[in-house]
Design an enzyme around this catalytic site. Structure first.
Site, PDB file in Angstrom:
ATOM      1  N   SER A   1    -109.636  54.338  48.575  1.00 25.46           N
ATOM      2  CA  SER A   1    -109.237  53.307  47.601  1.00 25.46           C
ATOM      3  C   SER A   1    -110.401  52.347  47.421  1.00 25.46           C
ATOM      4  O   SER A   1    -111.246  52.218  48.334  1.00 25.46           O
ATOM      5  CB  SER A   1    -108.029  52.541  48.147  1.00 25.46           C
ATOM      6  OG  SER A   1    -107.756  51.401  47.349  1.00 25.46           O
TER       7      SER A   1
ATOM      8  N   TYR B   1    -104.191  46.801  54.593  1.00 27.79           N
ATOM      9  CA  TYR B   1    -104.530  47.976  53.775  1.00 27.79           C
ATOM     10  C   TYR B   1    -106.046  48.131  53.723  1.00 27.79           C
ATOM     11  O   TYR B   1    -106.563  49.240  53.828  1.00 27.79           O
ATOM     12  CB  TYR B   1    -103.923  47.793  52.380  1.00 27.79           C
ATOM     13  CG  TYR B   1    -104.015  49.011  51.477  1.00 27.79           C
ATOM     14  CD1 TYR B   1    -103.605  50.278  51.909  1.00 27.79           C
ATOM     15  CD2 TYR B   1    -104.494  48.890  50.170  1.00 27.79           C
ATOM     16  CE1 TYR B   1    -103.681  51.380  51.058  1.00 27.79           C
ATOM     17  CE2 TYR B   1    -104.567  49.984  49.325  1.00 27.79           C
ATOM     18  CZ  TYR B   1    -104.164  51.231  49.770  1.00 27.79           C
ATOM     19  OH  TYR B   1    -104.245  52.325  48.921  1.00 27.79           O
TER      20      TYR B   1
HETATM   21  P1  NAP Z   1     -97.267  57.190  46.651  1.00 22.24           P
HETATM   22  O1  NAP Z   1     -96.708  57.439  45.299  1.00 22.24           O
HETATM   23  O2  NAP Z   1     -96.734  56.106  47.500  1.00 22.24           O
HETATM   24  O3  NAP Z   1     -97.279  58.575  47.472  1.00 22.24           O
HETATM   25  C1  NAP Z   1     -97.598  58.647  48.842  1.00 22.24           C
HETATM   26  C2  NAP Z   1     -97.428  60.099  49.266  1.00 22.24           C
HETATM   27  O4  NAP Z   1     -97.743  60.206  50.661  1.00 22.24           O
HETATM   28  C3  NAP Z   1     -96.027  60.622  49.073  1.00 22.24           C
HETATM   29  O5  NAP Z   1     -96.091  61.942  48.572  1.00 22.24           O
HETATM   30  C4  NAP Z   1     -95.448  60.625  50.491  1.00 22.24           C
HETATM   31  O6  NAP Z   1     -94.497  61.666  50.589  1.00 22.24           O
HETATM   32  C5  NAP Z   1     -96.699  60.941  51.296  1.00 22.24           C
HETATM   33  N1  NAP Z   1     -96.588  60.519  52.705  1.00 22.24           N
HETATM   34  C6  NAP Z   1     -96.460  59.258  53.179  1.00 22.24           C
HETATM   35  N2  NAP Z   1     -96.380  59.274  54.504  1.00 22.24           N
HETATM   36  C7  NAP Z   1     -96.473  60.571  54.893  1.00 22.24           C
HETATM   37  C8  NAP Z   1     -96.438  61.233  56.143  1.00 22.24           C
HETATM   38  N3  NAP Z   1     -96.297  60.565  57.296  1.00 22.24           N
HETATM   39  N4  NAP Z   1     -96.541  62.585  56.157  1.00 22.24           N
HETATM   40  C9  NAP Z   1     -96.667  63.281  55.021  1.00 22.24           C
HETATM   41  N5  NAP Z   1     -96.720  62.711  53.805  1.00 22.24           N
HETATM   42  C10 NAP Z   1     -96.607  61.378  53.749  1.00 22.24           C
HETATM   43  O7  NAP Z   1     -98.807  56.928  46.510  1.00 22.24           O
HETATM   44  P2  NAP Z   1     -99.861  57.200  45.326  1.00 22.24           P
HETATM   45  O8  NAP Z   1     -99.895  56.004  44.465  1.00 22.24           O
HETATM   46  O9  NAP Z   1     -99.680  58.548  44.737  1.00 22.24           O
HETATM   47  O10 NAP Z   1    -101.167  57.163  46.238  1.00 22.24           O
HETATM   48  C11 NAP Z   1    -101.604  58.281  46.955  1.00 22.24           C
HETATM   49  C12 NAP Z   1    -102.818  57.891  47.760  1.00 22.24           C
HETATM   50  O11 NAP Z   1    -103.736  57.170  46.937  1.00 22.24           O
HETATM   51  C13 NAP Z   1    -102.539  56.979  48.955  1.00 22.24           C
HETATM   52  O12 NAP Z   1    -103.404  57.326  50.009  1.00 22.24           O
HETATM   53  C14 NAP Z   1    -102.870  55.583  48.417  1.00 22.24           C
HETATM   54  O13 NAP Z   1    -103.224  54.720  49.454  1.00 22.24           O
HETATM   55  C15 NAP Z   1    -104.036  55.916  47.519  1.00 22.24           C
HETATM   56  N6  NAP Z   1    -104.298  54.979  46.418  1.00 22.24           N
HETATM   57  C16 NAP Z   1    -103.299  54.574  45.580  1.00 22.24           C
HETATM   58  C17 NAP Z   1    -103.595  53.665  44.562  1.00 22.24           C
HETATM   59  C18 NAP Z   1    -102.538  53.145  43.616  1.00 22.24           C
HETATM   60  O14 NAP Z   1    -102.789  52.113  42.974  1.00 22.24           O
HETATM   61  N7  NAP Z   1    -101.395  53.802  43.473  1.00 22.24           N
HETATM   62  C19 NAP Z   1    -104.896  53.211  44.391  1.00 22.24           C
HETATM   63  C20 NAP Z   1    -105.896  53.665  45.246  1.00 22.24           C
HETATM   64  C21 NAP Z   1    -105.584  54.560  46.260  1.00 22.24           C
HETATM   65  P3  NAP Z   1     -93.153  61.634  51.455  1.00 22.24           P
HETATM   66  O15 NAP Z   1     -92.602  60.234  51.385  1.00 22.24           O
HETATM   67  O16 NAP Z   1     -92.300  62.655  50.782  1.00 22.24           O
HETATM   68  O17 NAP Z   1     -93.594  62.037  52.811  1.00 22.24           O
END
Ligand code: NAP
Length: 254
Positions: free
Chosen positions: A138, A151
């Protein structure tokens, strides 16, 4: 070097929603074999039916789950590419008010989970001859901001381990890519960060005309992992135009 095995097969974590789910779709569109990993089985089953990816429910922080995942993927032919997307944020409080449990959760999933999956699959990626690890960090891992400390700490750690891995694995011809997005409007990220508060989550994106979408980030991931293997996009920072820095976000009509 041994002949390259199973070139176009990836394991994608975080596949039940958001960026991970979009990445599974993008790689399936390229004709790749994709193993889709997250905890929620029913969401993986729906994605499997839609895309032909192989859903494997697992918690990436649990050793027994990681072992089972490795065994299942090995039995199904293995992978060339590991895409570590599972992660997220909990809380947006300054350190003076922050909750220890939030920090533990963030460190455990973003850092320890990524480490466990990477450690488990590295022998397979080395053996492949042209392995790839892509870690989704990120812009929070590149610059700190108020209310971001927990974070920031987790994503800075994930950024650092990605850099160390690149140095360690070059000898094994495993390329290591970091993708660091800014604001991405996904269904659950802000909601989970803010304790399920819909109103507070909606405010994050209020007036931002075009935040990044999960599909935007998945397109970049697709490009990075399908580029010729000797091309290593070490670090890709991707932001919406409306967010030229973590602290500067252009909102209209608010
Ligand atoms: P999200 O919608 O919250 O999705 C998170 C994913 O991680 C879900 O599929 C969840 O699935 C899985 N997960 C969480 N804990 C887990 C565990 N213990 N074991 C296996 N799977 C797990 O997030 P997103 O927005 O798509 O973001 C994905 C990544 O990008 C993250 O690393 C986040 O920090 C990063 N990111 C996001 C943003 C943003 O603005 N959205 C910006 C920069 C970076 P289950 O709950 O089904 O396990």
């Amino acid at each position: 070097m041994s002949e390259v095995a199973n070139k176009n097969a990836a394991l994608v974590t975080g596949a039940s929603t958001g960026i991970g789910e979009a990445t599974v779709r993008a790689l399936r569109q390229e004709g790749w074999t994709v193993f889709a990993v997250a905890r929620r089985e029913e969401r993986l089953a729906a994605l499997e039916a839609e895309t032909g990816a192989v859903g494997i429910p697992a918690d990436i922080t649990e050793d027994a789950d990681v072992e089972r995942l490795l065994a299942d993927v090995t039995a199904a032919g293995g992978i060339s590419t590991l895409v570590n997307i599972a992660g997220g944020a909990r809380g947006a409080d300054p350190i003076a008010q922050t909750r220890t449990g939030d920090w533990e959760w963030m460190y455990r999933v973003n850092v320890i989970g990524t480490m466990k999956l990477t450690r488990a699959f590295l022998p397979m990626l080395r053996e492949n001859g042209e392995g790839t690890v892509l870690n989704l960090t990120s812009t929070a891992g590149l610059a700190a901001y108020e209310g971001g400390a927990g974070y920031n700490a987790a994503k800075f750690a994930q950024h650092a381990m990605t850099a160390a891995l690149r140095l360690e694995e070059a000898e094994h011809n495993v390329r290591v890519i970091e993708v660091a997005p800014g604001l991405v409007h996904t269904e659950e990220f802000a909601l989970n960060r803010l304790g399920g508060n819909q109103e507070a989550a909606a405010k994050i994106y209020q007036g931002v005309e075009k935040p990044l979408t999960a599909g935007d980030v998945a397109d970049v991931i697709r490009y990075a992992v399908t580029a010729p293997h000797h091309v290593n996009l070490d670090q890709i920072v991707i932001r919406p135009v409306a967010q030229p820095a973590n602290h500067k976000l252009i909102r209209k009509n608010v």
